[in-house]
Every structure is written in C-alpha cells, then in structure tokens.
Design a protein around this motif. Structure first.
Motif, mmCIF file in Angstrom:
data_model
loop_
_atom_site.group_PDB
_atom_site.id
_atom_site.type_symbol
_atom_site.label_atom_id
_atom_site.label_comp_id
_atom_site.label_asym_id
_atom_site.label_seq_id
_atom_site.Cartn_x
_atom_site.Cartn_y
_atom_site.Cartn_z
ATOM 1 N N ASP A 1 31.546 41.157 34.569
ATOM 2 C CA ASP A 1 31.514 39.707 34.744
ATOM 3 C C ASP A 1 31.280 39.089 33.367
ATOM 4 O O ASP A 1 32.032 39.339 32.438
ATOM 5 C CB ASP A 1 30.462 39.320 35.777
ATOM 6 N N HIS A 2 30.236 38.333 33.173
ATOM 7 C CA HIS A 2 29.988 37.692 31.883
ATOM 8 C C HIS A 2 28.953 38.436 31.056
ATOM 9 O O HIS A 2 28.435 37.896 30.076
ATOM 10 C CB HIS A 2 29.563 36.243 32.090
ATOM 11 N N GLY A 3 28.599 39.677 31.443
ATOM 12 C CA GLY A 3 27.691 40.464 30.614
ATOM 13 C C GLY A 3 26.596 41.198 31.348
ATOM 14 O O GLY A 3 25.571 41.542 30.741
ATOM 15 N N THR A 4 26.775 41.511 32.639
ATOM 16 C CA THR A 4 25.681 42.029 33.459
ATOM 17 C C THR A 4 25.015 43.282 32.911
ATOM 18 O O THR A 4 23.792 43.418 32.988
ATOM 19 C CB THR A 4 26.180 42.326 34.881
ATOM 20 N N ASP A 5 25.782 44.234 32.373
ATOM 21 C CA ASP A 5 25.194 45.491 31.913
ATOM 22 C C ASP A 5 25.616 45.843 30.494
ATOM 23 O O ASP A 5 25.636 47.015 30.118
ATOM 24 C CB ASP A 5 25.559 46.631 32.869
ATOM 25 N N PHE A 6 25.940 44.819 29.706
ATOM 26 C CA PHE A 6 26.236 45.016 28.283
ATOM 27 C C PHE A 6 25.446 43.987 27.499
ATOM 28 O O PHE A 6 25.631 42.777 27.665
ATOM 29 C CB PHE A 6 27.728 44.867 27.998
ATOM 30 N N ALA A 7 24.536 44.465 26.666
ATOM 31 C CA ALA A 7 23.642 43.576 25.908
ATOM 32 C C ALA A 7 24.291 43.199 24.583
ATOM 33 O O ALA A 7 24.818 44.062 23.870
ATOM 34 C CB ALA A 7 22.304 44.264 25.660
ATOM 35 N N THR A 8 24.245 41.924 24.254
ATOM 36 C CA THR A 8 24.826 41.419 23.019
ATOM 37 C C THR A 8 23.768 40.648 22.244
ATOM 38 O O THR A 8 22.997 39.875 22.832
ATOM 39 C CB THR A 8 26.025 40.503 23.310
ATOM 40 N N TYR A 9 23.741 40.862 20.935
ATOM 41 C CA TYR A 9 22.777 40.197 20.059
ATOM 42 C C TYR A 9 23.506 39.640 18.843
ATOM 43 O O TYR A 9 24.476 40.239 18.362
ATOM 44 C CB TYR A 9 21.696 41.175 19.575
ATOM 45 N N VAL A 10 23.040 38.516 18.348
ATOM 46 C CA VAL A 10 23.469 37.994 17.058
ATOM 47 C C VAL A 10 22.249 38.061 16.150
ATOM 48 O O VAL A 10 21.269 37.337 16.348
ATOM 49 C CB VAL A 10 24.006 36.558 17.183
ATOM 50 N N ASP A 11 22.297 38.992 15.192
ATOM 51 C CA ASP A 11 21.106 39.384 14.444
ATOM 52 C C ASP A 11 20.003 39.726 15.451
ATOM 53 O O ASP A 11 20.212 40.558 16.315
ATOM 54 C CB ASP A 11 20.701 38.295 13.452
ATOM 55 N N GLY A 12 18.845 39.099 15.403
ATOM 56 C CA GLY A 12 17.780 39.471 16.338
ATOM 57 C C GLY A 12 17.765 38.681 17.622
ATOM 58 O O GLY A 12 16.900 38.911 18.476
ATOM 59 N N MET A 13 18.714 37.748 17.812
ATOM 60 C CA MET A 13 18.683 36.868 18.989
ATOM 61 C C MET A 13 19.512 37.442 20.130
ATOM 62 O O MET A 13 20.689 37.779 19.939
ATOM 63 C CB MET A 13 19.229 35.485 18.631
ATOM 64 N N PRO A 14 18.955 37.543 21.340
ATOM 65 C CA PRO A 14 19.751 37.984 22.490
ATOM 66 C C PRO A 14 20.727 36.898 22.902
ATOM 67 O O PRO A 14 20.405 35.705 22.891
ATOM 68 C CB PRO A 14 18.697 38.224 23.578
ATOM 69 N N ALA B 1 25.887 45.594 21.669
ATOM 70 C CA ALA B 1 26.522 45.269 20.401
ATOM 71 C C ALA B 1 25.630 44.307 19.637
ATOM 72 O O ALA B 1 25.122 43.337 20.207
ATOM 73 C CB ALA B 1 27.904 44.659 20.615
ATOM 74 N N HIS B 2 25.438 44.587 18.353
ATOM 75 C CA HIS B 2 24.660 43.725 17.472
ATOM 76 C C HIS B 2 25.593 43.141 16.417
ATOM 77 O O HIS B 2 26.104 43.876 15.566
ATOM 78 C CB HIS B 2 23.532 44.511 16.800
ATOM 79 N N LEU B 3 25.843 41.843 16.496
ATOM 80 C CA LEU B 3 26.642 41.161 15.495
ATOM 81 C C LEU B 3 25.726 40.776 14.347
ATOM 82 O O LEU B 3 24.767 40.010 14.533
ATOM 83 C CB LEU B 3 27.313 39.913 16.076
ATOM 84 N N ARG B 4 26.005 41.318 13.164
ATOM 85 C CA ARG B 4 25.168 41.065 11.997
ATOM 86 C C ARG B 4 25.835 39.989 11.138
ATOM 87 O O ARG B 4 26.958 40.171 10.668
ATOM 88 C CB ARG B 4 24.997 42.336 11.173
ATOM 89 N N LEU B 5 25.150 38.863 10.965
ATOM 90 C CA LEU B 5 25.689 37.775 10.169
ATOM 91 C C LEU B 5 25.415 38.005 8.687
ATOM 92 O O LEU B 5 24.434 38.639 8.303
ATOM 93 C CB LEU B 5 25.074 36.447 10.612
ATOM 94 N N ALA B 6 26.299 37.484 7.858
ATOM 95 C CA ALA B 6 26.176 37.672 6.418
ATOM 96 C C ALA B 6 25.044 36.825 5.851
ATOM 97 O O ALA B 6 24.763 35.725 6.337
ATOM 98 C CB ALA B 6 27.493 37.307 5.732
ATOM 99 N N ASP B 7 24.382 37.337 4.808
ATOM 100 C CA ASP B 7 23.441 36.546 4.027
ATOM 101 C C ASP B 7 24.167 35.792 2.921
ATOM 102 O O ASP B 7 23.702 34.758 2.445
ATOM 103 C CB ASP B 7 22.368 37.434 3.386
ATOM 104 N N ARG B 8 25.295 36.338 2.507
ATOM 105 C CA ARG B 8 26.085 35.693 1.455
ATOM 106 C C ARG B 8 27.551 36.056 1.659
ATOM 107 O O ARG B 8 27.870 37.077 2.273
ATOM 108 C CB ARG B 8 25.612 36.125 0.072
ATOM 109 N N LEU B 9 28.444 35.235 1.151
ATOM 110 C CA LEU B 9 29.869 35.510 1.144
ATOM 111 C C LEU B 9 30.292 35.871 -0.275
ATOM 112 O O LEU B 9 29.789 35.272 -1.244
ATOM 113 C CB LEU B 9 30.664 34.295 1.620
ATOM 114 N N PRO B 10 31.198 36.848 -0.452
ATOM 115 C CA PRO B 10 31.653 37.170 -1.809
ATOM 116 C C PRO B 10 32.326 35.990 -2.484
ATOM 117 O O PRO B 10 32.337 35.879 -3.712
ATOM 118 C CB PRO B 10 32.628 38.337 -1.590
#
Length: 678
Positions: free
Chosen positions: A93-106, A152-161
C-alpha cells in the motif's frame, strides 16, 4: 510557481548559454553502487550513489525507492499522495512494512488518516539526495517499526560539488524548476534548494498538481566530526483520477483516463526542523539526531461511486493534522575479548506523535455532509537496542543484536466506546553470520524478529462507526524473517548477489479498496529468491539486472482462499547507463512486475505490467546540459495497480456489481530539461 522564482531561474539559464566561464569539475566515482564484498552484513543490503540517482530518469519523486532492487513504485490516485509500493511479495500500500527515512527523520506515518505506515516522499528534492542505503528483512537492530520487508535511508547532501539550476518542460502542462547551491557561511556551509512543479497529466480531468519544496541545511565539520541543522518545507494540491471500474470503460461511459467523480483530490503539507551531531573520539563514535515535524493532509476519494449513498454519492474525506517529535542516539565503540576483535553499538530511539484531530467525513463535492468519526490521538514509543559484531576468525564474523520497543496509545474519539488507552511492548532478537571471503565471495546467514504497529484507533476500538461491536486489535504485530545469501566479485567488473528468504507475519495489513484504508487480517508467510547484478563493462558503460520471485499466502487456512490480494510474485528490472561518452550520456531502464491475485481464492488476477524509460543527454558546454527523458517508451497500455471490489454506477441495481478497478499507467511522455552547473 512564483513569478520572481521563475524569472530568476530563466535568467540564470540564459546566462549559462551565453557565458563562457569554466566550472568546478564534477566528482568522479568508480561506479553507481557501494556494495563491495565486505561492506555489508546481508546479501540484500547495499547503497546507491548519487551519481546513479542523477543519471536515471524518474516519472515521480517516489520512484527514488525503485533504486532498491526488487522495489516497484506506482500510483493509484493523484500525484500529491504517497505512492504505492511493492516489494518481496507485498502490496505495501503506501508503506505498511517498508520503513523509509530521510536522514534521521522517519517518513512512515503511524495511525495515519489514509493508511498505516503512509510514506509520502513528495517533499524530497531528488537533486539533494547524496545516496540511498537499503536493507531488506528484519535482521538489523537499529530498524524497528514497519521494517519487516525492508528499510531505506535517503541521505541528503551537506554540500554540492557545484550549484545547479534547471528548467524542465513536457507534455500535458508539465514543468519543473530547481535551484540549489552551497555557500560558505561562517565556519560552516549553507546548502539551499528550491523546487517548483506543475503538471496536469494525461487525465481527462486535469490533475493540476501545484507542488513546492524548499530545503536549507547549515553544516560544519565532517561526517563523523561535525553537525548539521536542516529546515524543510513542502506544499502540494491536486485533483485526482482514482482507480476506475473496467465496466465503465468497456461501456464507453468514460475513457481510459477518465473519472467518475471530478471533485476527488486533496492537499498536503509538511514542515520539519532536524539536527544531526556526530563526535568521534579515541574510544568510539557518538551520534545524535533530533527532529520536529508538522504535517497535514486533506484527501477526498470516491471508490464505490453510488453504492452506499445513491443520491449524494460515496465520496469521503480523510483528514489529519499531525505534530511529531523524535530523538535518535547511539554510541559505537571497538573492544576485544579473548583476542577477538569486536565492534559494539548501543542506541535509543524515541518518537511522539500527536494527531489533533484525525478525521473521517462523508462529503459531496468536497463539502462535509456527515462526520463518521473524529479522534485525537497521542502515540509515543521508545526503543533500546544493542548490537555486537565479533570477528571470530579471518573468515567468520557474527552480528548479534536485540531491540526492545514499548508503545503507549491514547485515543479520544467522537464514537462512544472508542476512547481509551493501550500499551504494548515487544523484544526483537537478531543474528547474522558472515562467512568468507573466499575467491572474492562471501556467504550470509540472517535471522531476525521484527514488527509493525497497528493503528492506535484500532487498539482502543470497541464500536464500529455504525454502532456494531468491534474487538480491539493487537497494537504490535510480530514478524520473523530468515535469509541465506551470497555476494561475489569473482568475475571482473561484476558485483552479483543472491538471496533466498522467508518472512512470517502474525497479522497481515491489507488495503481495502472500497474503504480506502488498511485493515489487519490473517497471519501470512512469504518466501522468495532475489538475484541482483551490477556490471561495469567499460568505464563509460554500466549494466544492472535485478530478478526477484516470491510466493505469498495466508498461513491460516480459510474457505474464502489463501491468496493475499495484491501480492507481487515476479519483478525484473534491467538498466544500461552510458556516461562520459564524449559530450553524450544516457540510460535505458526496463521494469516488469508480474500478475497479482485480486481475490483470496485466486479466481481474479491482474495482468502484468512492463514499462521502459529512456534518457539521452548532451553537454552543450562544460557547465550546460540538455536532457531528453521518455517515459513509457513503447507506449504500453497497462495498469499501475488493480483492485477487485464492489461498486455502483448511476443507473445500476442498488447492490452494484463486483468489478476490476484499475489505474492506468501514463501514456508515452516526453520531457526536456536544460540544466546549468555553476
């Protein structure tokens, strides 16, 4: 989009085409994956680099999760909603048994108005994702609620090249613009990014997506000796063409891209403030994440049309206002015992959600006609976990862990008998054994217990909205998984992994098509095989091939049948990427997901779906690139998703008709992007 922002982006792009300055060269990496032998504790664990994310076209933001091998991302309604996810024999469905995080935020929302575990990734700006770390199965001590199929943990950049500004345009009123850069600010760096997107889509009722996202991150130090503070904001509104009945299309009442209620749609928003702090010492690493989040959703849907309320129509509204706060803390250190090298980790995770309120209304043309229920919910949880890695011999290491989760629920309901308090707790042991490497090949044995939470309203419910009796559901549902796998780099340039797995769930969460919600169901068992391959043929040519097959059944027999509706049984994805071939680069991606049972007895099944995406990019200058993306390259007529349930069209008998309801894939779509680096 704001006129000032559009003017700024257009002016910057015009300058890029006329100016002759050189830019900082892009960072070169050896491949798209960081999955070398010795880098993980399971064959189904890995990382995807930002380079692959940048080089592969995506129709929707949620397709970021399709970089997880075996994952399928679709949509059954407007693009302002969370996507539909499939993995390891699940219709998630929209995420029942798959955990997703953006950095440390669920990202998963518990006790959500539209479905348990709701994961909406539309707030993410893909250009700011540095990498994606993924894990499958409940084998990892730091992963808790909703992570039984994976995380899945999406890790955001601290800087862009280098900074980037882009403008995309396409068919059906589509355009998107992004502006992002990093600037020095005192002792640290400020990364900022803004995105604006509009899209009407191919639908007879223009979707009129109006989406805006922004992010600002201040960071100082390094990844393990520094900190960052991040603010994010997102707002979206849209019209929706939900799934439609096959009989209405066959009879010519509506077209394939038509709708039966032109007032469906919604709006959503998300605002967050988060911080991460890392400190490495001679004895170990200390990590701390904290976050505050406010989100809101107003969703209007009509899946049965005129079955329940023939005169008014069956449209309903699901609405919520949510505040969330959380903290993640962990300390890792090296040690030894009897000459054995060890790595240890202790962690604490705390989360509090307040929904004030979460509501369900009957509506007509988005106007409320009756209140089904209104609830104020407070849900809090705390988890302690520990993990020990021991290197027993040069060819054997173990990873043993355990986590303990405790939950408290408090519900104040408008339905008499449904207010109350509940609490639950669960312990989850984990164990992984890693053998090798021998001949550039290592072998894995994984076992773990996990869980998913149920809706807090179900944990205190004693009455249905119509007054009928109801028994409270179990708040925390155990899951148990096991896996055998291997990873090899025996062939030059090839990373290949094979996993054989099984997952048992004490209570399945199932999407109910005519109610628009998830409900607990019987216990289930899934098993399957996954084979993932990443091949660097030359420095400029890369191939990916992922195959997955699974078998899903209810493990408690019932006369209605034991098939799990929507359970995915086969997935194939193939990708070819050309990079740095002179001024040219490009990619081709094909995905196939097989037929699914739509009823427990298997008498009705969906068709399979095969889609191809293609990209061709040309560097006009060292700092300017034009990209052509084509989605549904072969213009296939297929479904993003199918359901089978009862609905009633105007003029039909009072009890309606059982029918297949489907949401079509979008036809061939072309988008052109002009991007400048600075």
């Amino acid at each position: 989009m704001k006129p000032a922002l559009l003017l700024a982006v257009g002016w910057t792009l015009a300058q890029s085409c006329l100016a002759g300055e050189e830019t900082v060269p892009t960072v070169q990496v050896s491949g798209h994956y960081q999955n070398a032998v010795g880098s993980s504790d399971a064959a189904s664990q890995g990382s995807i680099t930002g380079e692959l994310i940048a080089n592969r076209p995506a129709l929707r933001t949620g397709e970021l999760l399709e970089f997880v091998p075996g994952m399928i991302v679709t949509q059954h309604s407007g693009d302002g909603k969370a996507n539909q996810y499939f993995l390891r024999g699940f219709n998630l469905d929209h995420g029942t048994d798959f955990a997703t995080y953006v950095d440390g935020m669920p990202v998963n929302m518990r006790t959500h108005a539209h479905g348990q575990g709701y994961s909406d990734l539309n707030f993410v700006i893909p250009e700011l994702v540095q990498r994606i770390d993924y894990k499958k199965g409940p084998y990892f001590a730091e992963e808790g609620d909703f992570a039984s199929a994976g995380a899945a943990h999406l890790r955001l950049a601290d800087r862009l090249p280098q900074g980037v500004v882009s403008l995309s345009a396409g068919q059906n009123g589509y355009w998107r613009t992004v502006l992002a850069d990093t600037v020095q600010a005192g002792a640290g760096r400020l990364l900022y990014g803004v995105e604006a997107n509009r899209n009407d889509g191919p639908w007879d009722l223009p979707e009129r997506v109006r989406r805006y996202s922004a992010m600002a991150r201040y960071s100082a130090g390094t990844g393990d000796q520094g900190y960052n503070v991040t603010a994010m904001a997102y707002h979206n509104r849209w019209n929706a063409t939900d799934q439609i009945p096959q009989r209405a299309v066959d009879a010519g009442l509506i077209g394939r891209y038509g709708n039966l209620d032109n007032t469906d749609g919604g709006s959503s928003a998300r605002y967050s403030l988060s911080s991460a702090w890392r400190r490495r010492s001679d004895t170990g690493l200390t990590e701390l994440d904290a976050y505050l989040l406010h989100s809101r959703l107003d969703l209007f849907s009509n899946f049965t049309y005129a079955l329940e309320r023939p005169e008014q129509g069956d449209q309903f509204s699901q609405s919520e206002r949510r505040n969330t706060a959380g903290l993640n803390a962990a300390h890792s250190w090296q040690s030894g015992l009897a000459g054995l090298a060890m790595r240890n980790k202790l962690g604490l995770q705390v989360r509090f959600d307040r929904l004030a309120p979460v509501r369900l209304y009957q509506t007509e043309a988005r106007l409320r006609s009756a209140t089904v229920r209104e609830d104020t919910v407070r849900e809090s949880s705390a988890a302690l976990y520990g993990e020990n890695l021991t290197q027993w011999t040069p060819w054997l290491r173990s990873v043993a862990g355990v986590r303990y989760d405790a939950y408290r629920f408090q519900v104040d309901s408008s339905v008499a008998g449904n207010s109350g308090k509940a609490r639950d707790h669960i312990a989850s042991p984990k164990l992984s054994l890693v053998f090798g490497p021998w001949d550039k090949t290592e072998y894995f044995v994984n076992y773990g217990k996990g869980f998913h939470s149920n809706d807090a309203r179900g944990a205190t419910q004693t009455r249905l909205a119509d007054g009928g009796a109801s028994a409270p559901v179990t708040p925390l549902v155990p899951t148990r998984g096991r896996e055998l796998g291997l990873r090899t780099e025996l062939a030059p340039g090839l990373q290949s992994s094979l996993a054989v797995w099984r997952l048992d769930i004490d209570s399945e969460l199932v999407f109910v098509g005519d109610a628009g919600d998830t409900e607990p169901s019987r216990a289930s068992r899934r098993r399957g095989i996954e084979w993932n391959n990443h091949y660097i043929a030359t420095p400029w040519l890369l191939f990916d091939l992922d195959l997955a097959t699974s078998h899903a059944r209810y493990s408690q027999a019932d006369a209605v049948g034991n098939d799990i509706p929507g359970a995915l049984n086969r997935v194939l994805s193939f990708g070819a990427t050309v990079r740095d071939a002179g001024r040219w680069s490009g990619s081709f991606n094909l995905r196939y997901f097989g037929p699914r049972p739509l009823l427990e007895d298997g008498s009705v099944r969906s068709a399979s779906t095969t889609l191809a995406y293609a990209r061709a990019a040309y560097r006009l200058r060292p700092d300017t690139r034009v990209t052509l993306d084509v989605f549904n390259l072969f213009d296939r007529r297929a479904s993003d998703i199918d359901y089978y349930y009862r609905s009633r069209l105007p003029g039909e008998a009072a009890d309606g008709a059982d029918d297949r309801h489907f949401h079509p894939v979008e036809p061939r779509t072309v988008r052109l992007t002009l991007a400048r680096s600075f």
